[in-house]
Design an enzyme around this catalytic site. Structure first.
Site, mmCIF file in Angstrom:
data_model
loop_
_atom_site.group_PDB
_atom_site.id
_atom_site.type_symbol
_atom_site.label_atom_id
_atom_site.label_comp_id
_atom_site.label_asym_id
_atom_site.label_seq_id
_atom_site.Cartn_x
_atom_site.Cartn_y
_atom_site.Cartn_z
ATOM 1 N N HIS A 60 0.841 -1.208 0.000
ATOM 2 C CA HIS A 60 0.000 0.000 0.000
ATOM 3 C C HIS A 60 0.878 1.261 0.000
ATOM 4 C CE1 HIS A 60 -4.030 1.811 1.482
ATOM 5 N NE2 HIS A 60 -3.314 2.745 0.887
ATOM 6 N N ASN A 94 -4.735 6.431 -6.937
ATOM 7 C CA ASN A 94 -5.360 7.764 -6.873
ATOM 8 C C ASN A 94 -4.438 8.843 -7.462
ATOM 9 O OD1 ASN A 94 -3.700 7.443 -4.621
ATOM 10 N ND2 ASN A 94 -4.992 8.655 -3.257
ATOM 11 N N ASP A 304 0.844 2.513 3.867
ATOM 12 C CA ASP A 304 -0.041 3.552 3.332
ATOM 13 C C ASP A 304 0.759 4.855 3.175
ATOM 14 O OD1 ASP A 304 -2.194 4.933 2.331
ATOM 15 O OD2 ASP A 304 -3.319 4.990 4.208
ATOM 16 N N HIS A 308 2.658 14.228 1.205
ATOM 17 C CA HIS A 308 2.082 15.527 0.839
ATOM 18 C C HIS A 308 3.147 16.584 1.086
ATOM 19 C CE1 HIS A 308 -2.030 14.090 0.318
ATOM 20 N NE2 HIS A 308 -1.931 13.426 1.451
ATOM 21 N N PHE A 322 -5.366 14.529 4.184
ATOM 22 C CA PHE A 322 -5.110 13.320 4.967
ATOM 23 C C PHE A 322 -3.896 12.601 4.384
ATOM 24 C CE2 PHE A 322 -9.722 13.865 5.488
ATOM 25 C CZ PHE A 322 -9.897 13.613 6.852
ATOM 26 N N GLY A 323 -3.045 12.064 5.232
ATOM 27 C CA GLY A 323 -1.963 11.217 4.718
ATOM 28 C C GLY A 323 -0.665 11.416 5.466
#
Ligand code: NCD
Ligand code: ZN
Ligand code: ZN
Length: 430
Positions: A60, A94, A304, A308, A322-323
């Site tokens: 991921h 994404n 995950d 950013h 988010f992230g």
């Protein structure tokens, strides 16, 4: 040319054993493992005092390429993966444009072909990840996608998801679900509970995740498709996955290092580097995640890795994306916080980071240190202690929640198919 790695504490994950061994590599394959091998015609690397583990596999990661390459791209993301001891990653879709047809997969293939890392591709479940119309599964699979997901979004329309699962079952494609019912999450920004109240931030109830997982498992039951639940964060989610496994469904699940190590209490300082989806939860949920991991309900630890840029994160909490980025610190975080604190053994931790993801993704000759397997190997220095800083991180983005922490057990060398793909250069004291 071959390579001989001498005196490593070799972790054979499936055997559950750590033994001092020499490992001989020829043409990218492990050809011999024994207590003493001596060869003068190959490169010899002595790793006395260090662990030799199978190359980590992260199912991921977000490499943001194409479309958001100011955050990360395939090259910078791969460098971060290799520095973190990973030899395999599954990229999430994404991107912009997203891989809802073969074009982006071909672009990924072309761009990644000379990178010494096993880069795997996922395709979208729906066109433009919009949740309305199915993407071209057959074409995606033919192009090389090993899984489909709309990660970042849950496929909220039940009929669309049912059809997706029917097609996926027919094509033997793994479906990865980002389980979050959006009307219950209702634009929340952190876990709904004590801390959301104290901090005055909008909450995301655990029910948003639990309801989504429940529906997805019911559809897995109807269709027989393989369902993988991404970034599990609730105790009830663990219970639902355990029940699905008991029924014999093809359901697997992952948890992230940040959900295993951090709780929502850490949000007291409004640090946007801790803003992530699903949100960090309370200690009880975390306890259930660790228990689920130890008992085999949760199969995999996946980062995950969601980079950013600083200018995107350095805004008011509600406006930040988010992230969390996490490839480079995943292993030392887990080693320091779980293995050294005796919450999990190194062998079991590695089962979740090598053997199990290789099985779920059906990767042949990978995941363990075995004769005949690819020489995808990572050297860990269990004594090396470093403070996490922006300078230490090699990826493009620095939104790591462990900045400032001192961690032990860093990868110092990553070998991909017999070639040294990464070597840590230590500045100063060492
Ligand atoms: C991910 C991202 O930034 O792409 N963010 C996150 O908080 N996890 C999307 C996702 O994994 O759902
Ligand atoms: Zn997600
Ligand atoms: Zn994700």
């Amino acid at each position: 040319m071959g390579m001989l790695i001498k005196n490593g504490n070799v972790v054979m994950v499936e055997d559950g054993k750590i033994r001092k061994m020499d490992v001989l590599i020829d043409k990218g394959i492990i050809v011999e493992i024994s207590p003493e091998i001596n060869r003068s015609d190959v490169e010899v690397i002595d790793i006395e005092g260090k662990f030799l583990i199978p190359g980590l596999i992260d199912m991921h990661v977000h490499f943001r390429d194409p479309g958001y390459t100011h955050k990360e791209d395939i090259h910078s993301g791969s460098n971060a993966a290799l520095a973190g001891g990973f030899t395999g990653v599954l990229m999430m879709p994404n991107t912009d444009p997203p891989p809802d047809n073969a074009t982006v997969i071909y672009y990924w293939k072309e761009k990644s072909k000379s990178i010494p890392l096993n880069i795997l591709f996922s395709g979208c479940i729906t066109k433009n990840r919009a949740g309305k119309e199915l993407s071209k599964f057959y074409e995606l699979k033919e192009a090389g996608a090993v899984a489909i997901t709309d990660d970042g979004n849950w496929v909220a329309d039940g009929a669309v998801f049912r059809h997706a699962m029917e097609y996926a079952a027919a094509l033997d494609l793994l479906v990865i679900t980002h389980a979050e019912e959006p009307t219950i999450a209702n634009r929340g920004v952190i876990n709904e509970g004590y801390w959301s109240t104290v901090l005055g931030l909008r909450g995301i109830p655990k029910a948003a995740e639990n309801i989504a997982i429940y529906r997805d498992i019911e559809i897995a039951k109807m269709t027989g498709a393989k369902l993988h639940v991404a970034h599990l964060s609730t105790a009830e989610g663990v219970r639902l996955v355990a029940a699905a496994k008991k029924l014999g469904l093809k359901v697997t699940a992952e948890v992230t290092p940040h959900h295993l190590v951090l709780t929502d209490e850490a949000l007291a300082g409004y640090d946007t580097n801790l803003k992530v989806n699903p949100p960090l939860r309370e200690a009880e949920e975390q306890k259930a995640l660790l228990k689920g991991l130890l008992e085999g309900v949760i199969d995999v630890i996946a980062t995950d890795h969601a980079p950013h840029a600083s200018y995107e994160k350095n805004v008011e909490f509600n406006d930040a994306p988010f992230g969390i980025e996490g490839l480079e610190t995943a292993f030392p975080v887990l080693y320091t916080e779980l293995v050294l604190k005796k919450k999990i053994t190194l062998e079991k931790l590695l089962l979740k980071m090598t053997v199990n993801p290789a099985k779920i993704l059906q990767l042949p000759k990978q995941g363990d240190i075995k004769k005949g397997n690819y020489a995808n190997l990572t050297v860990i220095d269990p004594k090396l202690t470093l403070k996490v800083s922006e300078e230490l991180l090699v990826g493009k983005s620095k939104n790591n929640p462990f900045l400032g922490r001192t961690l032990t057990g860093w990868p110092v060398m990553t070998i991909y198919q017999g070639i040294v793909a990464y070597q840590r250069i230590l500045k100063g004291v060492q």
